[in-house]
Write a protein that holds these residues in place. Sequence first.
Motif, PDB file in Angstrom:
ATOM      1  N   ARG A  10       0.876  -1.355   0.014  1.00 59.19           N
ATOM      2  CA  ARG A  10      -0.005  -0.253   0.095  1.00 59.19           C
ATOM      3  C   ARG A  10       1.103   1.556   0.041  1.00 59.19           C
ATOM      4  N   ARG A  11       1.833   1.393  -0.694  1.00 61.93           N
ATOM      5  CA  ARG A  11       2.956   2.587  -0.714  1.00 61.93           C
ATOM      6  C   ARG A  11       2.948   2.292  -2.254  1.00 61.93           C
ATOM      7  N   PRO A  12       2.625   3.677  -2.840  1.00 63.28           N
ATOM      8  CA  PRO A  12       2.859   3.545  -4.032  1.00 63.28           C
ATOM      9  C   PRO A  12       4.028   4.651  -4.713  1.00 63.28           C
ATOM     10  N   HIS A  13       4.633   4.569  -5.396  1.00 63.68           N
ATOM     11  CA  HIS A  13       6.210   4.967  -5.735  1.00 63.68           C
ATOM     12  C   HIS A  13       7.260   3.591  -4.878  1.00 63.68           C
ATOM     13  N   LEU A  14       7.061   2.795  -4.121  1.00 65.96           N
ATOM     14  CA  LEU A  14       7.747   1.789  -3.842  1.00 65.96           C
ATOM     15  C   LEU A  14       8.682   1.569  -4.665  1.00 65.96           C
ATOM     16  N   PRO A  15       9.812   1.254  -4.463  1.00 67.31           N
ATOM     17  CA  PRO A  15      10.621   1.284  -5.624  1.00 67.31           C
ATOM     18  C   PRO A  15      11.183  -0.403  -5.575  1.00 67.31           C
ATOM     19  N   VAL A  16      11.160  -1.434  -6.343  1.00 70.47           N
ATOM     20  CA  VAL A  16      11.434  -2.627  -7.017  1.00 70.47           C
ATOM     21  C   VAL A  16      12.101  -2.418  -7.716  1.00 70.47           C
TER      22      VAL A  16
END
Length: 158
Positions: free
Chosen positions: A57-63
């Motif tokens: 539930r974290r938009p822009h979380l890098p992967v």
Amino acid sequence: MNRPAFLLPLVALAFLAGQPARAANDDKVPYWASIDAEIANLRVGPGDSYRIDWVYRRPHLPVKVLRREGPWRLVEDPEGSKGWMRDLLLSRQRAAMVKDGSLIEMRAKGSSAAAMLWRVEPGVVGLLGECKEGWCPFDTDGHKGFVREEQLWGTGEP
């Protein structure tokens, strides 16, 4: 001049013009991406029938994208968890997360001599610009500045 030989390059050109354009790096893995959804499921396998292992539930979380299988991507998150996510939930927009440790300083320019604008907590996520000389433009909810590249997860070679 032989007429069919003259038409051959034109036919080849017309064929190539009809092909969809692809970026040079579309198929290369690994690469950095970011979550582009309010809610994104991480599954144990590449398909909707596989169990959901984690809900982000974290938009822009890098992967880090490690593998591609059809519309599915094997990703690794900043904590090291790996699983499968639909490509529609990901963006090529670069993002980063402040690494574990203490507060870091966000500066007005890419220099330790530049004015300090904010202190940023570990775990904060932001959009990432192009890093140069060890400094990266970083935008977290409109707070923009520069942070040291080594203090972020999501920079450098994936």
